[in-house]
Design an enzyme around this catalytic site. Sequence first.
Site, short mmCIF file in Angstrom:
data_model
loop_
_atom_site.label_atom_id
_atom_site.label_comp_id
_atom_site.label_asym_id
_atom_site.label_seq_id
_atom_site.Cartn_x
_atom_site.Cartn_y
_atom_site.Cartn_z
N CYS A 1 0.59 -1.71 0.33
CA CYS A 1 0.03 -0.28 -0.13
C CYS A 1 1.01 1.17 -0.78
CB CYS A 1 -1.02 0.35 0.70
SG CYS A 1 -0.16 0.31 2.92
N THR A 2 2.29 1.54 0.40
CA THR A 2 3.17 2.52 1.00
C THR A 2 3.94 2.50 -0.46
OG1 THR A 2 4.67 1.13 2.32
CG2 THR A 2 3.22 2.85 3.68
N THR B 1 11.08 -1.85 8.02
CA THR B 1 9.80 -1.61 6.48
C THR B 1 11.24 -1.60 4.77
OG1 THR B 1 8.88 -0.13 5.24
CG2 THR B 1 10.64 0.71 6.19
N ARG C 1 4.16 2.60 13.80
CA ARG C 1 2.82 2.35 13.78
C ARG C 1 1.83 2.95 14.84
NH1 ARG C 1 1.94 -3.15 12.12
NH2 ARG C 1 3.75 -3.70 10.21
#
Length: 338
Positions: free
Chosen positions: A154-155, A212, A235
């Site tokens: 999504c990112t 990430t 998060r």
Amino acid sequence: MIRVAINGYGRIGRSVLRALYESGKRGQMQLVAINELAKPEAIVHLTNYDTTHGRFHTRASLDEGMMHLGNDAIRLLAIEDAAALPWQALDVDLVFECTGALNDRQSAEAHITAGARKVLISHPSSADVDATIVYGVNDASLKATDTVVSNASCTTNCLVPVIDVLDRHFGVKSGAITTIHSAMNDQQVIDAYHDDLRRTRAASQSIIPVDTKLARGIERILPQMKDKFEAISVRVPTINVTAIDLSVTLDTRVDIATVNAALKAAADGSASGILGYTDEPLVSCDFNHDPRSSVVDGTQTRVSAGHLVKMLLWCDNEWGFANRMLDTALAMAATQAE
């Protein structure tokens, strides 16, 4: 009309189903089966009711192992071994692989073994998949022979359309990224054990840094960005919508108006429906259920010394991504028809 199935009916799997029914793509795509290791009653209940996206406009019901949505009957399966799924018998053209577990080529190919023609993975994948696609940027590279494809993350879908515009207009030298991501279901409600010690902590009570590989994901879509980006991710205690703090150093000297104008023109033109632009004073919940991959917040663009640009991007990390899954699936099917 392509025949599709969903393997893994969690946040993304359910969003894919809802997006299919809300997007007007049902004339191009028929959902024939869902495989999820849960009770059918729970599957139907979570189709009807969703804390994030509200009640589903089409009432789901259960009858003899089938979930009924209006005139549609969707077979519910609970088979652990993907290679044993009845895709050949169901004549499945494409599987949305949404478990979050079958993310490399070897494991995803179990669906091909089971009789499906193609697989689209809802997760960053290993480098040996046939393609990793960010729809609106590199989907034209899809070939008929591509059978196992990743829809990236999504990112990555949020960032790459913006970086692509900036690079084409101004040239990108380097960049740094912080993703401010809503909590996910790999975190804890209260403190509990996890291999990642930070994720042992209650998701609702802390801002939690997580690893990430986003920078490497950008390189896979835009090879000219190799070694130009680094990223960190945190998060935060929200259940949906992600903000991305993007800093880039550009070759060309720019100002705020120039940067925003280029991105707004893309959002209104070639990237319409993928990239958005706003100059309203909005907050994260205003982007809930937004089908676009990325929305540039023009009020937060800053320029330092003419070349260093800081930006804020928004995305619904569930809904936008699910809509791109549908777009990519149809693009994969279109190559087969050519």
